[in-house]
Motif scaffolding. Structure first.
Motif, PDB file in Angstrom:
ATOM      1  N   PRO A 145     -37.997  25.047  16.258  1.00 35.55           N
ATOM      2  CA  PRO A 145     -38.080  24.129  17.402  1.00 35.55           C
ATOM      3  C   PRO A 145     -37.191  24.640  18.534  1.00 35.55           C
ATOM      4  N   ALA A 146     -37.540  24.342  19.758  1.00 34.00           N
ATOM      5  CA  ALA A 146     -36.736  24.751  20.902  1.00 34.00           C
ATOM      6  C   ALA A 146     -35.308  24.232  20.763  1.00 34.00           C
ATOM      7  N   GLY A 147     -34.353  25.062  21.142  1.00 32.85           N
ATOM      8  CA  GLY A 147     -32.949  24.717  20.998  1.00 32.85           C
ATOM      9  C   GLY A 147     -32.310  25.320  19.771  1.00 32.85           C
ATOM     10  N   THR A 148     -33.112  25.906  18.876  1.00 32.27           N
ATOM     11  CA  THR A 148     -32.591  26.548  17.670  1.00 32.27           C
ATOM     12  C   THR A 148     -32.502  28.052  17.893  1.00 32.27           C
ATOM     13  N   PRO A 149     -31.300  28.639  17.920  1.00 31.34           N
ATOM     14  CA  PRO A 149     -31.187  30.086  18.116  1.00 31.34           C
ATOM     15  C   PRO A 149     -31.845  30.859  16.979  1.00 31.34           C
ATOM     16  N   ILE A 150     -32.354  32.039  17.297  1.00 35.91           N
ATOM     17  CA  ILE A 150     -32.996  32.922  16.318  1.00 35.91           C
ATOM     18  C   ILE A 150     -32.086  34.110  16.086  1.00 35.91           C
ATOM     19  N   ARG A 151     -31.795  34.391  14.828  1.00 37.97           N
ATOM     20  CA  ARG A 151     -31.028  35.592  14.501  1.00 37.97           C
ATOM     21  C   ARG A 151     -31.720  36.315  13.358  1.00 37.97           C
ATOM     22  N   PRO A 152     -32.178  37.565  13.573  1.00 32.36           N
ATOM     23  CA  PRO A 152     -32.801  38.313  12.477  1.00 32.36           C
ATOM     24  C   PRO A 152     -31.856  38.420  11.278  1.00 32.36           C
ATOM     25  N   GLN A 153     -32.403  38.216  10.099  1.00 28.25           N
ATOM     26  CA  GLN A 153     -31.614  38.243   8.867  1.00 28.25           C
ATOM     27  C   GLN A 153     -32.075  39.396   7.971  1.00 28.25           C
ATOM     28  N   ASP A 154     -31.226  39.730   6.988  1.00 27.90           N
ATOM     29  CA  ASP A 154     -31.570  40.730   5.959  1.00 27.90           C
ATOM     30  C   ASP A 154     -32.069  42.020   6.585  1.00 27.90           C
ATOM     31  N   ALA A 155     -31.377  42.491   7.623  1.00 29.18           N
ATOM     32  CA  ALA A 155     -31.829  43.692   8.333  1.00 29.18           C
ATOM     33  C   ALA A 155     -31.624  44.937   7.484  1.00 29.18           C
ATOM     34  N   SER A 156     -32.620  45.809   7.515  1.00 28.13           N
ATOM     35  CA  SER A 156     -32.550  47.103   6.829  1.00 28.13           C
ATOM     36  C   SER A 156     -33.084  48.164   7.787  1.00 28.13           C
ATOM     37  N   LEU A 157     -32.268  49.185   8.052  1.00 29.93           N
ATOM     38  CA  LEU A 157     -32.648  50.249   8.967  1.00 29.93           C
ATOM     39  C   LEU A 157     -32.889  51.524   8.156  1.00 29.93           C
ATOM     40  N   ARG A 158     -34.105  52.031   8.256  1.00 35.00           N
ATOM     41  CA  ARG A 158     -34.489  53.255   7.525  1.00 35.00           C
ATOM     42  C   ARG A 158     -34.642  54.389   8.533  1.00 35.00           C
ATOM     43  N   LEU A 159     -33.872  55.450   8.340  1.00 37.82           N
ATOM     44  CA  LEU A 159     -33.921  56.617   9.209  1.00 37.82           C
ATOM     45  C   LEU A 159     -34.444  57.813   8.429  1.00 37.82           C
ATOM     46  N   VAL A 160     -35.363  58.551   9.030  1.00 37.63           N
ATOM     47  CA  VAL A 160     -35.881  59.766   8.429  1.00 37.63           C
ATOM     48  C   VAL A 160     -35.472  60.937   9.307  1.00 37.63           C
ATOM     49  N   LEU A 161     -34.558  61.772   8.802  1.00 41.53           N
ATOM     50  CA  LEU A 161     -34.105  62.964   9.505  1.00 41.53           C
ATOM     51  C   LEU A 161     -34.993  64.127   9.094  1.00 41.53           C
ATOM     52  N   PRO A 162     -35.630  64.787  10.040  1.00 36.23           N
ATOM     53  CA  PRO A 162     -36.605  65.830   9.674  1.00 36.23           C
ATOM     54  C   PRO A 162     -35.947  67.026   9.005  1.00 36.23           C
ATOM     55  N   ALA A 163     -36.757  67.780   8.300  1.00 31.69           N
ATOM     56  CA  ALA A 163     -36.246  68.959   7.595  1.00 31.69           C
ATOM     57  C   ALA A 163     -35.634  69.964   8.560  1.00 31.69           C
ATOM     58  N   THR A 164     -36.169  70.063   9.784  1.00 34.56           N
ATOM     59  CA  THR A 164     -35.605  71.006  10.750  1.00 34.56           C
ATOM     60  C   THR A 164     -34.175  70.629  11.122  1.00 34.56           C
ATOM     61  N   LEU A 165     -33.897  69.341  11.207  1.00 29.46           N
ATOM     62  CA  LEU A 165     -32.537  68.890  11.500  1.00 29.46           C
ATOM     63  C   LEU A 165     -31.618  69.175  10.323  1.00 29.46           C
ATOM     64  N   VAL A 166     -32.076  68.871   9.111  1.00 31.24           N
ATOM     65  CA  VAL A 166     -31.268  69.140   7.915  1.00 31.24           C
ATOM     66  C   VAL A 166     -30.973  70.629   7.791  1.00 31.24           C
ATOM     67  N   ASP A 167     -31.995  71.465   8.010  1.00 33.62           N
ATOM     68  CA  ASP A 167     -31.784  72.917   7.920  1.00 33.62           C
ATOM     69  C   ASP A 167     -30.797  73.389   8.984  1.00 33.62           C
ATOM     70  N   GLY A 168     -30.899  72.820  10.193  1.00 37.40           N
ATOM     71  CA  GLY A 168     -29.986  73.217  11.257  1.00 37.40           C
ATOM     72  C   GLY A 168     -28.547  72.879  10.940  1.00 37.40           C
ATOM     73  N   LEU A 169     -28.331  71.721  10.319  1.00 37.87           N
ATOM     74  CA  LEU A 169     -26.977  71.358   9.914  1.00 37.87           C
ATOM     75  C   LEU A 169     -26.472  72.269   8.806  1.00 37.87           C
ATOM     76  N   ARG A 170     -27.313  72.548   7.820  1.00 37.46           N
ATOM     77  CA  ARG A 170     -26.888  73.423   6.721  1.00 37.46           C
ATOM     78  C   ARG A 170     -26.588  74.830   7.230  1.00 37.46           C
ATOM     79  N   ASP A 171     -27.364  75.310   8.198  1.00 40.14           N
ATOM     80  CA  ASP A 171     -27.114  76.642   8.753  1.00 40.14           C
ATOM     81  C   ASP A 171     -25.752  76.721   9.428  1.00 40.14           C
ATOM     82  N   ARG A 172     -25.218  75.577   9.808  1.00 39.63           N
ATOM     83  CA  ARG A 172     -23.897  75.537  10.431  1.00 39.63           C
ATOM     84  C   ARG A 172     -22.830  75.069   9.459  1.00 39.63           C
ATOM     85  N   ALA A 173     -23.087  75.278   8.188  1.00 38.26           N
ATOM     86  CA  ALA A 173     -22.117  75.026   7.109  1.00 38.26           C
ATOM     87  C   ALA A 173     -21.736  73.561   6.991  1.00 38.26           C
ATOM     88  N   VAL A 174     -22.674  72.654   7.317  1.00 37.91           N
ATOM     89  CA  VAL A 174     -22.442  71.232   7.120  1.00 37.91           C
ATOM     90  C   VAL A 174     -23.036  70.827   5.779  1.00 37.91           C
TER      91      VAL A 174
END
Length: 456
Positions: A57-86
């Motif tokens: 109902p109007a007047g009730t604030p909305i706040r997203p709950q149970d948030a889950s953020l999924r990130l996919v780092l590509p293989a090119t990024l992973v390889d680039g980090l490993r090439d720099r001894a990370v």
């Protein structure tokens, strides 16, 4: 009445009576091009999943709950980090979430901590992170509120991995990454969900909304949180039922030695309204050079900010005693660095400044106030942000009430301290500070700020 239409899901065929306790899962995906230090630009895929109320109902604030953020780092990024001894990474991630109704758009970013994670030997890296929405979204009238993803923020720090074979030649753990705002790819549907807001219930009147204002008790003796059991804030930034989470008195106070920090700055301007003069003086444009620290305490996302306020002299004009035109130049000088703590996106801070007066004219006559006409003791301004109005990355507005102390050192040929103290000093003065979005320094370990321009 009201129902949630989540991206990729159908609306219920028979709307139920609006209740903020009923939730529906919603998911949206976004691709963003990120310039990752030290390996260059790569596309990261971000998927946000939350629980949104099925209807409100109007007047009730909305706040997203149970948030889950999924990130996919590509293989090119992973390889680039490993090439720099990370061998591993850790840091922070956040995704912007814009809530739009018929009249306005409110930002409620979701932020998450990236724990130390070893890089895979090959292929992409997927991170699934519990997140927190930084602020509730007010609903003031019937209609719809649509949530959309709008930008991805990442901070990935190179670290030594946990396993001996992975740590061979790996990074030493010295902070060398910097925060990055990723550029979203075009032609993406980033809609998370649309909530229809029903008319308010008639049995219980909705209390009037009022913005959260700072009070002198917001930051006693240094900078602290609000005690448990303190009065809960109300207004558009509050939780459903006008309740807002309050920081524990001991939360986020001690900066751990391994907290990540970086330098940045904000464009800043503002206005001071002097109660006795019934008039105001515009401040800026200027800058706040800010050193920011981040860490976590259990489920709490903590931060600290140390800031240097840089403002040009501010000319002002007003009428004294309702008939005498007066002009002056106000100069703001910090006594010490502003300091604050950030608790789940809310900042509680204190600024201590000297307020100098110069170039004073009364009815066209220049008063020789001298070079050291200022407030004694210093002005103390306690600030507390409203999560709807201010965000550490997006900037926004912070307001506060403060007292102007008596003046001292005014007058070369005649004592002018009593005049200025009587005309200006006293409680009930108001300041509004407007922050632009954060600007990250090219070298995150060194301060940076553009030259200060002089107002004309």
């Amino acid at each position: 009445m009201a129902a949630l239409v989540a991206a990729g899901s159908a609306a219920p065929s028979t709307p139920a009576q609006p209740r903020a306790t009923d939730t529906v899962p919603a998911t949206a995906t976004m691709r963003g091009a990120c310039e990752i230090t030290p390996v260059g630009q790569h596309v990261i895929v971000a998927e946000l999943s939350v629980a949104l109320p099925a209807s409100v109902p109007a007047g009730t604030p909305i706040r997203p709950q149970d948030a889950s953020l999924r990130l996919v780092l590509p293989a090119t990024l992973v390889d680039g980090l490993r090439d720099r001894a990370v061998g591993a990474i850790e840091g922070m991630a956040g995704i912007g979430l814009a809530a739009q109704d018929d009249a306005d758009t409110v930002q409620t970013p979701v932020r998450a901590t990236v724990p130390k994670t070893a890089l895979p030997r090959a292929g992409e890296l997927t991170l699934t992170l519990p997140g927190t929405a930084t602020s509730p979204v007010p609903t003031t009238s019937p209609g719809t509120v649509t949530f959309r993803l709008n930008r991805l923020e990442v901070l990935l720090l190179p670290r030594a991995a946990e396993t001996p074979e992975a740590t061979e030649g790996a990074a030493t753990g010295e902070p060398s990454g910097k925060p990055v705002v990723c550029e979203p790819e075009t032609d993406q549907d980033t809609t998370l969900g649309t909530i229809r807001v029903a008319p308010p219930a008639t049995s219980e009147p909705t209390p009037p909304s009022s913005p959260i204002r700072s009070s002198p008790s917001a930051a006693p003796s240094g900078v602290t949180g609000t005690d448990e059991g303190a009065p809960e804030a109300t207004g558009p930034g509050s939780e459903a039922g006008t309740r807002q989470r309050q920081p524990r008195a001991d939360a986020c106070q001690e900066i751990p030695s391994d907290a990540y920090y970086f330098w940045s700055y904000y464009d800043i301007k503002g206005r001071v309204t002097v109660k006795k003069l019934r008039s105001g003086i515009d401040l800026g444009p200027g800058y706040l050079s800010a050193q920011l620290f981040y860490w976590t305490e259990g489920e709490i996302s903590c931060g600290a900010i140390f800031g240097d306020l840089l403002l040009p002299p501010a000319p002002g004009s007003f009428t004294v005693l309702r008939f005498m035109p007066t002009t002056t130049t106000v100069i703001i000088k910090q006594v010490r660095r502003a300091e604050g703590r950030i608790w789940d996106g809310v900042i509680i801070a204190r600024a201590v400044i000297d307020m100098f007066l110069s170039n004073v004219t009364v009815n066209g006559t220049l008063l020789d106030v001298g070079p050291n006409c200022r407030t004694v003791p210093a002005v103390v301004i306690d600030l507390r942000s409203n999560p709807v109005d201010w965000d550490v990355f997006l900037g926004g507005k912070i307001e506060a009430e403060f007292e102007i102390p008596q003046f001292s050192g005014c007058g070369v040929s005649e004592p002018l301290d009593p005049l200025f103290t009587g005309l200006i000093s006293g409680p009930g003065n108001h300041i509004v500070l407007e922050f632009g979005p954060i600007n990250f320094c090219p070298n995150p370990q060194e301060p940076c700020v553009p030259p200060l321009s002089v107002r004309r």
